[in-house]
Design a protein around this motif. Structure first.
Motif, PDB file in Angstrom:
ATOM      1  N   ILE A 114       0.836  -1.204   0.000  1.00  0.00           N
ATOM      2  CA  ILE A 114       0.000   0.000   0.000  1.00  0.00           C
ATOM      3  C   ILE A 114       0.866   1.246   0.000  1.00  0.00           C
ATOM      4  O   ILE A 114       0.615   2.192  -0.742  1.00  0.00           O
ATOM      5  CB  ILE A 114      -0.986  -0.033   1.194  1.00  0.00           C
ATOM      6  N   GLU A 115       1.929   1.239   0.809  1.00  0.00           N
ATOM      7  CA  GLU A 115       2.847   2.380   0.839  1.00  0.00           C
ATOM      8  C   GLU A 115       3.523   2.570  -0.524  1.00  0.00           C
ATOM      9  O   GLU A 115       3.612   3.699  -1.025  1.00  0.00           O
ATOM     10  CB  GLU A 115       3.908   2.193   1.922  1.00  0.00           C
ATOM     11  N   ALA A 116       3.980   1.477  -1.134  1.00  0.00           N
ATOM     12  CA  ALA A 116       4.617   1.567  -2.456  1.00  0.00           C
ATOM     13  C   ALA A 116       3.630   2.116  -3.487  1.00  0.00           C
ATOM     14  O   ALA A 116       3.998   2.945  -4.339  1.00  0.00           O
ATOM     15  CB  ALA A 116       5.142   0.192  -2.880  1.00  0.00           C
ATOM     16  N   LEU A 118       1.789   6.558  -6.954  1.00  0.00           N
ATOM     17  CA  LEU A 118       0.750   7.500  -7.374  1.00  0.00           C
ATOM     18  C   LEU A 118       1.218   8.949  -7.263  1.00  0.00           C
ATOM     19  O   LEU A 118       0.651   9.834  -7.895  1.00  0.00           O
ATOM     20  CB  LEU A 118      -0.513   7.314  -6.529  1.00  0.00           C
ATOM     21  N   GLY A 119       2.238   9.195  -6.432  1.00  0.00           N
ATOM     22  CA  GLY A 119       2.792  10.531  -6.353  1.00  0.00           C
ATOM     23  C   GLY A 119       2.638  11.266  -5.030  1.00  0.00           C
ATOM     24  O   GLY A 119       2.764  12.499  -5.002  1.00  0.00           O
ATOM     25  N   VAL A 120       2.374  10.556  -3.932  1.00  0.00           N
ATOM     26  CA  VAL A 120       2.274  11.254  -2.654  1.00  0.00           C
ATOM     27  C   VAL A 120       3.625  11.816  -2.237  1.00  0.00           C
ATOM     28  O   VAL A 120       4.673  11.277  -2.600  1.00  0.00           O
ATOM     29  CB  VAL A 120       1.707  10.357  -1.520  1.00  0.00           C
ATOM     30  N   ARG A 123     -17.732   4.275 -10.290  1.00  0.00           N
ATOM     31  CA  ARG A 123     -16.492   3.496 -10.275  1.00  0.00           C
ATOM     32  C   ARG A 123     -15.884   3.480 -11.682  1.00  0.00           C
ATOM     33  O   ARG A 123     -14.676   3.548 -11.838  1.00  0.00           O
ATOM     34  CB  ARG A 123     -16.761   2.091  -9.743  1.00  0.00           C
ATOM     35  N   GLU A 124     -16.734   3.399 -12.685  1.00  0.00           N
ATOM     36  CA  GLU A 124     -16.244   3.390 -14.063  1.00  0.00           C
ATOM     37  C   GLU A 124     -15.528   4.693 -14.402  1.00  0.00           C
ATOM     38  O   GLU A 124     -14.494   4.693 -15.073  1.00  0.00           O
ATOM     39  CB  GLU A 124     -17.403   3.152 -15.042  1.00  0.00           C
ATOM     40  N   GLU A 125     -16.073   5.831 -13.944  1.00  0.00           N
ATOM     41  CA  GLU A 125     -15.436   7.128 -14.198  1.00  0.00           C
ATOM     42  C   GLU A 125     -14.078   7.212 -13.495  1.00  0.00           C
ATOM     43  O   GLU A 125     -13.112   7.744 -14.061  1.00  0.00           O
ATOM     44  CB  GLU A 125     -16.333   8.273 -13.727  1.00  0.00           C
ATOM     45  N   GLU A 126     -14.003   6.678 -12.288  1.00  0.00           N
ATOM     46  CA  GLU A 126     -12.737   6.677 -11.553  1.00  0.00           C
ATOM     47  C   GLU A 126     -11.692   5.833 -12.296  1.00  0.00           C
ATOM     48  O   GLU A 126     -10.537   6.246 -12.439  1.00  0.00           O
ATOM     49  CB  GLU A 126     -12.927   6.115 -10.145  1.00  0.00           C
ATOM     50  N   ILE A 127     -12.110   4.666 -12.754  1.00  0.00           N
ATOM     51  CA  ILE A 127     -11.197   3.770 -13.478  1.00  0.00           C
ATOM     52  C   ILE A 127     -10.708   4.428 -14.768  1.00  0.00           C
ATOM     53  O   ILE A 127      -9.512   4.420 -15.069  1.00  0.00           O
ATOM     54  CB  ILE A 127     -11.859   2.407 -13.758  1.00  0.00           C
ATOM     55  N   GLU A 128     -11.619   5.038 -15.527  1.00  0.00           N
ATOM     56  CA  GLU A 128     -11.233   5.729 -16.770  1.00  0.00           C
ATOM     57  C   GLU A 128     -10.221   6.834 -16.477  1.00  0.00           C
ATOM     58  O   GLU A 128      -9.234   6.990 -17.199  1.00  0.00           O
ATOM     59  CB  GLU A 128     -12.469   6.336 -17.450  1.00  0.00           C
ATOM     60  N   TYR A 129     -10.470   7.613 -15.436  1.00  0.00           N
ATOM     61  CA  TYR A 129      -9.578   8.710 -15.060  1.00  0.00           C
ATOM     62  C   TYR A 129      -8.187   8.176 -14.722  1.00  0.00           C
ATOM     63  O   TYR A 129      -7.186   8.697 -15.205  1.00  0.00           O
ATOM     64  CB  TYR A 129     -10.187   9.460 -13.871  1.00  0.00           C
ATOM     65  N   LEU A 130      -8.137   7.150 -13.873  1.00  0.00           N
ATOM     66  CA  LEU A 130      -6.843   6.599 -13.459  1.00  0.00           C
ATOM     67  C   LEU A 130      -6.086   5.984 -14.640  1.00  0.00           C
ATOM     68  O   LEU A 130      -4.871   6.160 -14.752  1.00  0.00           O
ATOM     69  CB  LEU A 130      -7.031   5.581 -12.335  1.00  0.00           C
ATOM     70  N   LYS A 131      -6.792   5.292 -15.506  1.00  0.00           N
ATOM     71  CA  LYS A 131      -6.136   4.726 -16.693  1.00  0.00           C
ATOM     72  C   LYS A 131      -5.582   5.839 -17.573  1.00  0.00           C
ATOM     73  O   LYS A 131      -4.468   5.729 -18.095  1.00  0.00           O
ATOM     74  CB  LYS A 131      -7.112   3.853 -17.485  1.00  0.00           C
ATOM     75  N   ALA A 132      -6.336   6.938 -17.721  1.00  0.00           N
ATOM     76  CA  ALA A 132      -5.875   8.074 -18.519  1.00  0.00           C
ATOM     77  C   ALA A 132      -4.635   8.723 -17.907  1.00  0.00           C
ATOM     78  O   ALA A 132      -3.815   9.301 -18.623  1.00  0.00           O
ATOM     79  CB  ALA A 132      -6.993   9.111 -18.661  1.00  0.00           C
ATOM     80  N   LYS A 133      -4.485   8.595 -16.588  1.00  0.00           N
ATOM     81  CA  LYS A 133      -3.321   9.142 -15.882  1.00  0.00           C
ATOM     82  C   LYS A 133      -2.158   8.146 -15.850  1.00  0.00           C
ATOM     83  O   LYS A 133      -1.134   8.402 -15.238  1.00  0.00           O
ATOM     84  CB  LYS A 133      -3.684   9.520 -14.440  1.00  0.00           C
ATOM     85  N   GLY A 134      -2.340   6.983 -16.483  1.00  0.00           N
ATOM     86  CA  GLY A 134      -1.274   5.992 -16.552  1.00  0.00           C
ATOM     87  C   GLY A 134      -1.128   5.128 -15.310  1.00  0.00           C
ATOM     88  O   GLY A 134      -0.095   4.492 -15.117  1.00  0.00           O
ATOM     89  N   VAL A 135      -2.158   5.092 -14.490  1.00  0.00           N
ATOM     90  CA  VAL A 135      -2.096   4.288 -13.251  1.00  0.00           C
ATOM     91  C   VAL A 135      -2.343   2.839 -13.590  1.00  0.00           C
ATOM     92  O   VAL A 135      -3.299   2.487 -14.284  1.00  0.00           O
ATOM     93  CB  VAL A 135      -3.135   4.780 -12.218  1.00  0.00           C
ATOM     94  N   ASP A 136      -1.458   1.979 -13.093  1.00  0.00           N
ATOM     95  CA  ASP A 136      -1.571   0.533 -13.292  1.00  0.00           C
ATOM     96  C   ASP A 136      -1.878  -0.105 -11.934  1.00  0.00           C
ATOM     97  O   ASP A 136      -1.032  -0.095 -11.040  1.00  0.00           O
ATOM     98  CB  ASP A 136      -0.260  -0.016 -13.867  1.00  0.00           C
ATOM     99  N   MET A 137      -3.087  -0.592 -11.799  1.00  0.00           N
ATOM    100  CA  MET A 137      -3.478  -1.290 -10.583  1.00  0.00           C
ATOM    101  C   MET A 137      -4.539  -2.315 -10.943  1.00  0.00           C
ATOM    102  O   MET A 137      -4.994  -2.358 -12.084  1.00  0.00           O
ATOM    103  CB  MET A 137      -3.970  -0.320  -9.502  1.00  0.00           C
ATOM    104  N   ASN A 138      -4.915  -3.128 -10.000  1.00  0.00           N
ATOM    105  CA  ASN A 138      -5.902  -4.175 -10.257  1.00  0.00           C
ATOM    106  C   ASN A 138      -7.292  -3.572 -10.276  1.00  0.00           C
ATOM    107  O   ASN A 138      -7.949  -3.458  -9.246  1.00  0.00           O
ATOM    108  CB  ASN A 138      -5.786  -5.269  -9.190  1.00  0.00           C
ATOM    109  N   PHE A 139      -7.756  -3.175 -11.446  1.00  0.00           N
ATOM    110  CA  PHE A 139      -9.070  -2.550 -11.569  1.00  0.00           C
ATOM    111  C   PHE A 139     -10.202  -3.565 -11.440  1.00  0.00           C
ATOM    112  O   PHE A 139     -11.322  -3.200 -11.116  1.00  0.00           O
ATOM    113  CB  PHE A 139      -9.184  -1.783 -12.883  1.00  0.00           C
ATOM    114  N   ASP A 140      -9.916  -4.853 -11.703  1.00  0.00           N
ATOM    115  CA  ASP A 140     -10.938  -5.870 -11.523  1.00  0.00           C
ATOM    116  C   ASP A 140     -11.332  -5.971 -10.048  1.00  0.00           C
ATOM    117  O   ASP A 140     -12.510  -6.067  -9.725  1.00  0.00           O
ATOM    118  CB  ASP A 140     -10.454  -7.241 -12.007  1.00  0.00           C
ATOM    119  N   LYS A 141     -10.331  -5.932  -9.172  1.00  0.00           N
ATOM    120  CA  LYS A 141     -10.593  -5.971  -7.735  1.00  0.00           C
ATOM    121  C   LYS A 141     -11.307  -4.694  -7.287  1.00  0.00           C
ATOM    122  O   LYS A 141     -12.171  -4.726  -6.431  1.00  0.00           O
ATOM    123  CB  LYS A 141      -9.274  -6.146  -6.960  1.00  0.00           C
ATOM    124  N   ALA A 142     -10.924  -3.572  -7.888  1.00  0.00           N
ATOM    125  CA  ALA A 142     -11.528  -2.298  -7.537  1.00  0.00           C
ATOM    126  C   ALA A 142     -12.992  -2.264  -7.937  1.00  0.00           C
ATOM    127  O   ALA A 142     -13.781  -1.590  -7.345  1.00  0.00           O
ATOM    128  CB  ALA A 142     -10.772  -1.157  -8.223  1.00  0.00           C
TER     129      ALA A 142
END
Length: 172
Positions: free
Chosen positions: A48-50, A55-57, A153-172
């Motif tokens: 979680i910390e990684a 993400l840029g904290v 949730r779909e809007e959040e996923i689209e936004y994160l993908k557009a920002k280049g975030v790679d995470m488990n969206f299926d779990k999300a």
């Protein structure tokens, strides 16, 4: 100098969105915090910390609140057999209060301009977080992007993908 925000961070979809939105769209210096009241392994907390840093904290803090959560809250619920509708232990709602107290303390320590959480507006967690923040850190702005922007949730996923975030969206 950008304003500081402390974000209660779980590493899930909502709080991942909040990091990117607050940092990149709103210009905040984001400091994430996770309050472990039990249920996370050391390995999970490190992941979680990684994820937060990826993400840029600006900083991430992990608080081990297992003992204080038990000592201050859970033992009294157990002793009193406190149940909702005679079946459901009230530990989850109490957990949010414990988390909010630690988040507020961290925001005060950092002299943050704002505090944020990823509540969606669908349940009572938002009230618990907001109430504690209003009491413990009055005058500190409370930011709730998921609730305020009424995001799906779909809007959040689209936004994160557009920002280049790679995470488990299926779990999300």
């Amino acid at each position: 100098m950008s304003k500081k925000v402390v974000l209660g961070f779980s590493g899930g979809l909502d709080t991942s969105y909040c990091v990117k939105y607050l940092a990149e769209d709103c210009g905040y210096e984001v400091h994430s915090i996770i309050v472990n009241t039990g249920g996370f392994s050391e390995e999970e907390l490190k992941k979680i910390e990684a994820h937060a840093h990826k993400l840029g904290v600006k900083s991430h803090k992990t608080v081990n609140a297992v003992k204080t959560y038990y000592d201050r809250i859970i033992r009294f619920l157990v002793y009193g057999n406190v149940l909702k509708n005679n079946t459901y232990p009230l530990s989850v709602s109490a957990e949010r209060l414990s988390q909010a107290l630690h988040i507020a303390e961290h925001a005060a320590d950092l002299k943050a301009d704002a505090v944020a959480h990823g509540s969606t507006g669908a349940g009572n967690d938002q009230v618990r977080f907001d109430m504690i923040f209003h009491i413990m850190i009055p005058g500190v702005e409370i930011i709730t992007p998921i609730r305020d922007l009424r995001l799906s949730r779909e809007e959040e996923i689209e936004y994160l993908k557009a920002k280049g975030v790679d995470m488990n969206f299926d779990k999300a």
